[in-house]
Design an enzyme around this catalytic site. Structure first.
Site, PDB file in Angstrom:
ATOM      1  CB  CYS A 268      -1.183  -0.014   1.382  1.00  7.82           C
ATOM      2  SG  CYS A 268       0.434  -0.037   2.714  1.00  7.82           S
ATOM      3  NE  ARG A 296      -5.921   4.714  -2.021  1.00 11.33           N
ATOM      4  CZ  ARG A 296      -4.432   5.576  -0.710  1.00 11.33           C
ATOM      5  NH1 ARG A 296      -3.957   5.060  -0.781  1.00 11.33           N
ATOM      6  NH2 ARG A 296      -6.224   5.590  -0.243  1.00 11.33           N
TER       7      ARG A 296
HETATM    8  N1  NVA Z   1      -0.871   0.158   8.354  1.00 17.65           N
HETATM    9  C1  NVA Z   1      -0.221   1.272   7.793  1.00 17.65           C
HETATM   10  C2  NVA Z   1      -0.680   1.794   6.254  1.00 17.65           C
HETATM   11  C3  NVA Z   1      -1.048   3.255   5.684  1.00 17.65           C
HETATM   12  C4  NVA Z   1      -0.711   3.327   4.361  1.00 17.65           C
HETATM   13  C5  NVA Z   1      -0.880   2.472   8.743  1.00 17.65           C
HETATM   14  O1  NVA Z   1      -1.277   2.246   9.402  1.00 17.65           O
HETATM   15  O2  NVA Z   1       0.390   2.951   9.375  1.00 17.65           O
HETATM   16  N1   CP Z   2      -1.405   4.015   1.313  1.00 14.44           N
HETATM   17  C1   CP Z   2      -1.900   4.813   1.880  1.00 14.44           C
HETATM   18  O1   CP Z   2      -2.948   5.244   1.963  1.00 14.44           O
HETATM   19  O2   CP Z   2      -0.988   6.200   1.835  1.00 14.44           O
HETATM   20  P1   CP Z   2      -0.813   6.952   2.533  1.00 14.44           P
HETATM   21  O3   CP Z   2      -0.224   6.988   4.111  1.00 14.44           O
HETATM   22  O4   CP Z   2       0.534   8.302   2.550  1.00 14.44           O
HETATM   23  O5   CP Z   2      -2.236   8.136   2.296  1.00 14.44           O
END
Ligand code: NVA
Ligand code: CP
Length: 309
Positions: A268, A296
């Site tokens: 992600c 996205r």
């Molecule tokens: N699991 C991560 C995803 C970031 C897009 C978080 O929550 O920091």
């Molecule tokens: N993958 C994602 O949600 O990235 P950001 O935390 O940069 O928005």
């Protein structure tokens, strides 16, 4: 108020037919973005961030603008200066949707309870549904020909923490009839309630949900290998302990070699190279992480069109 008055507070707010229709729309938006240029004219969206963001912020801000709408972004705690229910009842007087990234899922739920406009979860400690819309779009782009638009029978392996991203993936994989495997050390498996929800969905759809501590066996036969950071936002104090616990769960070329020869790598982002994934895998031809990031934009435009278009 439309049928999505509660928006997308968690993955299952969107029914399966609506999810599939949304993914079809996301492909159309990607193919011909100009066809949708005025669809949110006169509409306004509030974006709230309690946590940092690159992708979510840019893609929602640009997405709303590209659809002809107007967006206002606020950083900081939701409900710090006044109760969440008051924030909700202010924003719904000015905007057509509220998109929020929060620590607690309860904050998203409270916004949705009190706002008359749809509320979208842009990541909470429990779910990241917007991410998974883009992930499903990406998986379709690679595997629609072999597995159809619902990706039935596809094996998706998540190696790492049973976190918000894993929860959202697991629920959607379960209802789509995918085979979902998650490899994590003891103590880092997904939330028990979400797991049983995903398993119930998989039992109906012909999919499966497997949990293991063995990363090598989990990736066996996988069409896609997914990972995420070991310490999510808000867990920074646990980072050192998590690095020790997850040391055997790095996605390396050796681990990718145990998946199918045509397996793709997903993340992600942001990624911590040298922790959950090696630089070699990130930069390899199997890595589709920037395609995911691009999607996205398209998937969220389709979401906004579905909710308020
Ligand atoms: N699991 C991560 C995803 C970031 C897009 C978080 O929550 O920091
Ligand atoms: N993958 C994602 O949600 O990235 P950001 O935390 O940069 O928005």
């Amino acid at each position: 108020m439309n049928k999505y008055s509660h928006g997308l507070t968690r993955d299952l707010d969107l029914s399966l037919p609506d999810l599939l229709a949304l993914l079809d729309l996301a492909a159309e938006v990607k193919h011909a973005p100009r066809d949708f240029a005025d669809r949110l004219a006169g509409r306004s969206v509030a974006l709230l961030f309690e946590k940092p963001s690159l992708r979510t912020r840019f893609t929602f801000e640009l997405g709303v603008q590209q659809l002809g709408g107007c967006v206002v972004t606020m950083d900081g705690p939701v409900g710090g200066r006044e109760p969440v229910r008051d924030v909700a009842r202010n924003l719904d007087r000015w905007t057509d949707a509220i998109v929020a990234r929060t620590f607690r899922q309860e904050t998203i739920d409270e916004l949705a309870q009190w706002a008359s406009v749809p509320v979208v979860n842009a990541l909470s400690d429990l779910y990241h549904p917007c991410q998974v819309l883009a992930d499903l779009q990406t998986l379709r782009e690679h595997f629609c020909r072999s597995h159809g638009p619902a990706l039935h029978g596809l094996k998706l392996t998540f190696v790492g923490d049973g976190n918000n991203v894993a929860h959202s993936l697991m629920l959607n994989a379960g209802r789509l009839g995918m085979h979902f495997a998650l490899a994590a050390p003891a103590g880092y498996h997904p939330d028990a309630e979400i797991l049983s929800q995903a398993r119930a969905l998989a039992a109906e759809s012909g999919g499966s949900i497997e949990l293991t501590q063995d990363a090598l066996s989990a990736v066996d036969g996988a069409h896609a290998v997914y990972t995420d950071v070991w310490a999510s936002m808000g867990q920074e104090a646990e980072a050192a302990e998590r690095q020790r616990s997850f040391a055997a769960y790095q996605v390396s070329s050796r681990l990718m070699a145990a998946a199918r020869p045509d397996a793709i790598f997903l993340h992600c982002l942001p990624a911590k190279r040298g922790e959950e994934v090696t630089d070699e895998v990130m930069e390899s031809p199997r890595s589709v992480v920037f395609q995911q990031a691009e999607n996205r934009l398209h998937a969220q435009k389709a979401l906004l069109l579905t909710l308020i278009g």
